[in-house]
Write a protein that holds these residues in place. Structure first.
Motif, PDB file in Angstrom:
ATOM      1  N   LYS A 178      -2.487   9.632  -2.015  1.00 51.19           N
ATOM      2  CA  LYS A 178      -2.459   8.925  -0.729  1.00 51.19           C
ATOM      3  C   LYS A 178      -3.366   7.706  -0.762  1.00 51.19           C
ATOM      4  O   LYS A 178      -4.387   7.705  -1.442  1.00 51.19           O
ATOM      5  N   GLY A 179      -2.966   6.685   0.003  1.00 48.40           N
ATOM      6  CA  GLY A 179      -3.824   5.554   0.288  1.00 48.40           C
ATOM      7  C   GLY A 179      -4.258   4.734  -0.905  1.00 48.40           C
ATOM      8  O   GLY A 179      -5.445   4.469  -1.072  1.00 48.40           O
ATOM      9  N   LYS A 237       0.847  -1.187   0.000  1.00 45.70           N
ATOM     10  CA  LYS A 237       0.000   0.000   0.000  1.00 45.70           C
ATOM     11  C   LYS A 237       0.885   1.241   0.000  1.00 45.70           C
ATOM     12  O   LYS A 237       1.852   1.323   0.749  1.00 45.70           O
ATOM     13  N   GLU A 263       3.549   0.776   2.881  1.00 46.97           N
ATOM     14  CA  GLU A 263       3.166  -0.135   3.958  1.00 46.97           C
ATOM     15  C   GLU A 263       3.288  -1.562   3.437  1.00 46.97           C
ATOM     16  O   GLU A 263       2.637  -1.940   2.475  1.00 46.97           O
ATOM     17  N   ARG A 274       1.053   4.678   1.200  1.00 46.41           N
ATOM     18  CA  ARG A 274       0.377   5.536   2.187  1.00 46.41           C
ATOM     19  C   ARG A 274       0.483   7.003   1.813  1.00 46.41           C
ATOM     20  O   ARG A 274      -0.445   7.773   2.061  1.00 46.41           O
TER      21      ARG A 274
END
Length: 131
Positions: A82-83, A64, A114, A66
């Motif tokens: 993001k994300g 992921k 991540e 982040r």
């Protein structure tokens, strides 16, 4: 310090982190842990369908992203996402700045990934945009 992780970053090669654990002063165990991440140092957003976006590559697509930030040479933020999952194609920077055509040059980036087990690692460096 127990569980302290040290990561090394270099453009154009795989990254390796050393993990050191200490139970008592002078008692260290050091192991090598490969991080399957590749971050290129150049991309060419010229519309030919090859290398048109600045993206992170990995053999593990379940990473992921982040935080993904790109800055110009003066430190101005030119792109942020993001994300999102590493495998998502719509989030990578295509070289534009607020809808304007790409400007050749060197840009700084900061990418926070991540990994499995919720391990977080930050990568910083530069990428050259070539037309």
């Amino acid at each position: 310090e127990t569980g302290r992780a040290v990561a090394f970053f270099m453009d154009d090669i795989l990254l390796y982190g050393l993990v050191a654990n200490s139970k008592a002063p002078g008692d260290f165990m050091v192991g090598s842990e490969a991080c399957p991440v590749y971050i290129p140092n150049v991309f060419t957003p010229n519309g030919d369908g090859k290398n048109d976006v600045f993206q992170v590559f990995s053999s593990s697509q379940d990473l992921k992203v982040r935080n993904y930030l790109v800055f110009d040479r003066w430190g101005n933020l030119v792109y942020e996402a993001k994300g999102f999952m590493l495998s998502a194609s719509d989030y990578w920077w295509n070289g534009t700045d607020k809808g304007e055509a790409p400007s050749p040059g060197v840009y700084a980036y900061r990418i926070v990934l991540e990994f499995k087990g919720h391990r977080i690692q930050t990568f910083q460096g530069s990428v050259t945009l070539v037309l």
